[in-house]
Scaffold this motif. Sequence first.
Motif, PDB file in Angstrom:
ATOM      1  N   THR A 123       0.850  -1.183   0.000  1.00 33.45           N
ATOM      2  CA  THR A 123       0.000   0.000   0.000  1.00 33.45           C
ATOM      3  C   THR A 123       0.892   1.241   0.000  1.00 33.45           C
ATOM      4  OG1 THR A 123      -1.664  -1.204   1.283  1.00 33.45           O
ATOM      5  CG2 THR A 123      -1.872   1.184   1.196  1.00 33.45           C
ATOM      6  N   THR A 124       0.518   2.238  -0.770  1.00 34.70           N
ATOM      7  CA  THR A 124       1.317   3.458  -0.874  1.00 34.70           C
ATOM      8  C   THR A 124       1.287   4.238   0.439  1.00 34.70           C
ATOM      9  OG1 THR A 124       0.839   3.604  -3.232  1.00 34.70           O
ATOM     10  CG2 THR A 124       1.621   5.612  -2.147  1.00 34.70           C
ATOM     11  N   PHE A 125       2.451   4.642   0.894  1.00 37.11           N
ATOM     12  CA  PHE A 125       2.545   5.387   2.151  1.00 37.11           C
ATOM     13  C   PHE A 125       2.361   6.883   1.946  1.00 37.11           C
ATOM     14  CE2 PHE A 125       5.608   7.911   4.747  1.00 37.11           C
ATOM     15  CZ  PHE A 125       4.877   7.904   5.930  1.00 37.11           C
ATOM     16  N   ARG A 126       3.055   7.449   0.995  1.00 31.33           N
ATOM     17  CA  ARG A 126       3.072   8.907   0.857  1.00 31.33           C
ATOM     18  C   ARG A 126       1.862   9.425   0.076  1.00 31.33           C
ATOM     19  NH1 ARG A 126       7.258  11.471   2.926  1.00 31.33           N
ATOM     20  NH2 ARG A 126       9.115  10.256   3.450  1.00 31.33           N
ATOM     21  N   GLY A 127       1.421  10.612   0.456  1.00 40.20           N
ATOM     22  CA  GLY A 127       0.292  11.225  -0.234  1.00 40.20           C
ATOM     23  C   GLY A 127      -0.348  12.294   0.622  1.00 40.20           C
ATOM     24  N   GLU A 128      -1.411  12.870   0.123  1.00 41.15           N
ATOM     25  CA  GLU A 128      -2.127  13.925   0.840  1.00 41.15           C
ATOM     26  C   GLU A 128      -2.791  13.395   2.099  1.00 41.15           C
ATOM     27  OE1 GLU A 128      -2.253  17.231   0.169  1.00 41.15           O
ATOM     28  OE2 GLU A 128      -0.768  16.851  -1.392  1.00 41.15           O
ATOM     29  N   ARG A 129      -3.121  12.102   2.113  1.00 43.96           N
ATOM     30  CA  ARG A 129      -3.809  11.494   3.240  1.00 43.96           C
ATOM     31  C   ARG A 129      -3.023  10.284   3.732  1.00 43.96           C
ATOM     32  NH1 ARG A 129      -9.545  11.311  -0.066  1.00 43.96           N
ATOM     33  NH2 ARG A 129      -9.968  13.582  -0.037  1.00 43.96           N
ATOM     34  N   GLN A 130      -3.142  10.007   5.008  1.00 45.92           N
ATOM     35  CA  GLN A 130      -2.514   8.813   5.542  1.00 45.92           C
ATOM     36  C   GLN A 130      -3.276   7.574   5.071  1.00 45.92           C
ATOM     37  OE1 GLN A 130      -0.851   8.488   9.534  1.00 45.92           O
ATOM     38  NE2 GLN A 130      -1.645  10.530   9.988  1.00 45.92           N
ATOM     39  N   PRO A 131      -2.561   6.469   4.883  1.00 43.11           N
ATOM     40  CA  PRO A 131      -3.247   5.219   4.548  1.00 43.11           C
ATOM     41  C   PRO A 131      -3.944   4.656   5.781  1.00 43.11           C
ATOM     42  CG  PRO A 131      -0.913   4.821   4.898  1.00 43.11           C
ATOM     43  CD  PRO A 131      -1.103   6.317   4.995  1.00 43.11           C
ATOM     44  N   GLY A 132      -4.766   3.623   5.570  1.00 38.37           N
ATOM     45  CA  GLY A 132      -5.411   2.955   6.690  1.00 38.37           C
ATOM     46  C   GLY A 132      -6.761   3.517   7.067  1.00 38.37           C
ATOM     47  N   VAL A 133      -7.279   4.446   6.281  1.00 33.90           N
ATOM     48  CA  VAL A 133      -8.598   5.010   6.544  1.00 33.90           C
ATOM     49  C   VAL A 133      -9.546   4.623   5.405  1.00 33.90           C
ATOM     50  CG1 VAL A 133      -9.936   7.117   6.906  1.00 33.90           C
ATOM     51  CG2 VAL A 133      -7.632   6.917   7.872  1.00 33.90           C
ATOM     52  N   ALA A 134      -9.240   5.077   4.200  1.00 31.74           N
ATOM     53  CA  ALA A 134     -10.080   4.763   3.049  1.00 31.74           C
ATOM     54  C   ALA A 134      -9.689   3.445   2.400  1.00 31.74           C
ATOM     55  CB  ALA A 134     -10.003   5.888   2.022  1.00 31.74           C
ATOM     56  N   THR A 135      -8.526   2.897   2.737  1.00 39.50           N
ATOM     57  CA  THR A 135      -8.120   1.618   2.179  1.00 39.50           C
ATOM     58  C   THR A 135      -9.006   0.505   2.735  1.00 39.50           C
ATOM     59  OG1 THR A 135      -6.409   1.630   3.897  1.00 39.50           O
ATOM     60  CG2 THR A 135      -5.716   2.164   1.680  1.00 39.50           C
ATOM     61  N   PRO A 136      -9.277  -0.541   1.943  1.00 40.56           N
ATOM     62  CA  PRO A 136     -10.134  -1.638   2.428  1.00 40.56           C
ATOM     63  C   PRO A 136      -9.566  -2.236   3.710  1.00 40.56           C
ATOM     64  CG  PRO A 136      -9.763  -1.840   0.057  1.00 40.56           C
ATOM     65  CD  PRO A 136      -8.838  -0.758   0.537  1.00 40.56           C
ATOM     66  N   PRO A 137     -10.404  -2.496   4.711  1.00 41.33           N
ATOM     67  CA  PRO A 137      -9.905  -3.049   5.980  1.00 41.33           C
ATOM     68  C   PRO A 137      -9.344  -4.461   5.784  1.00 41.33           C
ATOM     69  CG  PRO A 137     -12.126  -2.157   6.226  1.00 41.33           C
ATOM     70  CD  PRO A 137     -11.846  -2.215   4.763  1.00 41.33           C
ATOM     71  N   PRO A 138      -8.109  -4.700   6.166  1.00 39.31           N
ATOM     72  CA  PRO A 138      -7.566  -6.056   6.076  1.00 39.31           C
ATOM     73  C   PRO A 138      -8.007  -6.901   7.264  1.00 39.31           C
ATOM     74  CG  PRO A 138      -5.874  -4.542   6.813  1.00 39.31           C
ATOM     75  CD  PRO A 138      -7.103  -3.727   6.568  1.00 39.31           C
ATOM     76  N   SER A 139      -7.436  -8.079   7.411  1.00 41.61           N
ATOM     77  CA  SER A 139      -7.983  -9.054   8.360  1.00 41.61           C
ATOM     78  C   SER A 139      -7.474  -8.893   9.787  1.00 41.61           C
ATOM     79  CB  SER A 139      -7.671 -10.473   7.883  1.00 41.61           C
ATOM     80  OG  SER A 139      -6.271 -10.678   7.802  1.00 41.61           O
ATOM     81  N   ALA A 140      -6.389  -8.186  10.005  1.00 42.25           N
ATOM     82  CA  ALA A 140      -5.826  -8.071  11.357  1.00 42.25           C
ATOM     83  C   ALA A 140      -5.472  -6.619  11.642  1.00 42.25           C
ATOM     84  CB  ALA A 140      -4.577  -8.945  11.490  1.00 42.25           C
ATOM     85  N   ALA A 141      -5.639  -6.226  12.902  1.00 36.17           N
ATOM     86  CA  ALA A 141      -5.359  -4.842  13.281  1.00 36.17           C
ATOM     87  C   ALA A 141      -4.868  -4.792  14.715  1.00 36.17           C
ATOM     88  CB  ALA A 141      -6.599  -3.970  13.134  1.00 36.17           C
ATOM     89  N   ALA A 142      -4.035  -3.806  14.990  1.00 34.98           N
ATOM     90  CA  ALA A 142      -3.627  -3.487  16.361  1.00 34.98           C
ATOM     91  C   ALA A 142      -3.711  -1.982  16.525  1.00 34.98           C
ATOM     92  CB  ALA A 142      -2.214  -3.979  16.645  1.00 34.98           C
ATOM     93  N   PHE A 143      -4.298  -1.571  17.627  1.00 32.17           N
ATOM     94  CA  PHE A 143      -4.398  -0.151  17.971  1.00 32.17           C
ATOM     95  C   PHE A 143      -3.597   0.040  19.257  1.00 32.17           C
ATOM     96  CE2 PHE A 143      -8.035  -1.371  15.522  1.00 32.17           C
ATOM     97  CZ  PHE A 143      -8.211  -0.336  14.624  1.00 32.17           C
ATOM     98  N   VAL A 144      -2.581   0.892  19.190  1.00 32.90           N
ATOM     99  CA  VAL A 144      -1.667   1.088  20.307  1.00 32.90           C
ATOM    100  C   VAL A 144      -1.722   2.550  20.731  1.00 32.90           C
ATOM    101  CG1 VAL A 144       0.698   0.862  21.128  1.00 32.90           C
ATOM    102  CG2 VAL A 144      -0.160  -0.693  19.350  1.00 32.90           C
ATOM    103  N   ALA A 145      -2.137   2.799  21.972  1.00 35.39           N
ATOM    104  CA  ALA A 145      -2.132   4.154  22.521  1.00 35.39           C
ATOM    105  C   ALA A 145      -0.882   4.331  23.372  1.00 35.39           C
ATOM    106  CB  ALA A 145      -3.382   4.401  23.354  1.00 35.39           C
ATOM    107  N   LEU A 146      -0.228   5.456  23.192  1.00 33.84           N
ATOM    108  CA  LEU A 146       1.005   5.767  23.911  1.00 33.84           C
ATOM    109  C   LEU A 146       0.831   7.069  24.678  1.00 33.84           C
ATOM    110  CD1 LEU A 146       3.337   5.097  20.859  1.00 33.84           C
ATOM    111  CD2 LEU A 146       3.078   3.569  22.806  1.00 33.84           C
TER     112      LEU A 146
END
Length: 405
Positions: A53-76
């Motif tokens: 998936t392309t990293f650079r651009g006007e928007r961060q990836p991981g929002v409009a991209t199709p949700p894949p099968s695994a995710a981790a949300f890490v708060a720091l």
Amino acid sequence: MTSRDRLGRRAFLSGGAAAAGGAVAALGGRAAWASTRPEEQPPAPDAVGQVRTTFRGERQPGVATPPPSAAAFVALDLAGGVDRVALRRLMAVWTDDVERLMDGRPGLTDTEPELAAVPAALTVTVGYGPGVFTAAGLEDQRPTWLAPLPSFTHDRLEETWSGGDLLLQVCADDEVAVSHAVRLLVKEARAYTRVRWVQRGFRRAPGTTAPGTTMRNLMGQVDGTTNLVPGRDDALVWHGEDAPAWLAGGTSVVVRRIAMHLDTWDELDPHARDVVMGRRQSDGSPLTGTREHDEPDLEATDDLGLPVIDVAAHVRRARTDDPAERFLRRAYNYDEAPPPGQLSDSGLLFVTYQADPVRQLVPVQRRLDEADRLNQWTTAVGSAVFAVPGGARPGEVLGERLFGA
């Protein structure tokens, strides 16, 4: 990233490479012999594993991209003394490593570079909590909506799953890719942060359902039938050029941990479940329709003059006549080891993206809180809100338009 930062990281990497070299030497000729046996040629790259998936651009990836099968949300949480300069330095390190990892290359100081070879549609999305703006002395840049959601009657929020200064959202179609990226990025941030919470979620594995199939949660229900469509509904998700420069191309993300009381939900028969939801569990269709995406008829009545869709059914309480009260959702299931005496500890990571959560999400949550039959079987135990800055354009560092070059 400064030349000093790169030099320090390269020195660390060199030390790791030397150690790895020693390990290979200790294997002697056995490793070399094994690698040349013709019957043990490496398998062909897996198509799913090599998706990038392309990293650079006007928007961060991981929002409009199709949700894949695994995710981790890490708060720091930020360590004491972290300021704008330190945050800029951390963003430079993360920018470099995220770009590498999403491209299937190891991070610069990656001690397990082999694990980076299978990106599997990896995306990393970075969010800022209120504490970032305080630490950086940029309170004037903090959006008015960047604050905890208001209190809801049925919430039982725990500090264990709430709040945070920084968010790392890491998603991929492979759990190893997710775990490796989380490990590397958290290690890179250890001088600046401490981990507040980690929440991991999952969906169906790639290839197990047809593209476009709505996910099912662990209650068995289709989850997210009515959703925003990237490209068509962008004004409800993304901030435009009229926003502060750092937020242009950005959004907000709300992470709510919803515990599902499956042990009592199991006691309901199929008809009772359908009444609670206002949809059929079998195919997701509304009780007034025959297909999942049929529009629910909230005015329809039965032979006795009673509403076909109950007045407190989930689908009724979640709906609105205000087109602005909508948001993009990318939910994930979770299933943890249960505490003693319980059969399950399962639920939903309810993750939404919207330009303004107070305007778009809160009114819907209030209606659900007031009178939703599903409240008997679900409880929000965690909640956090983060601002997602615009993407890193070519040559930029994440957050550069906020923290300065």
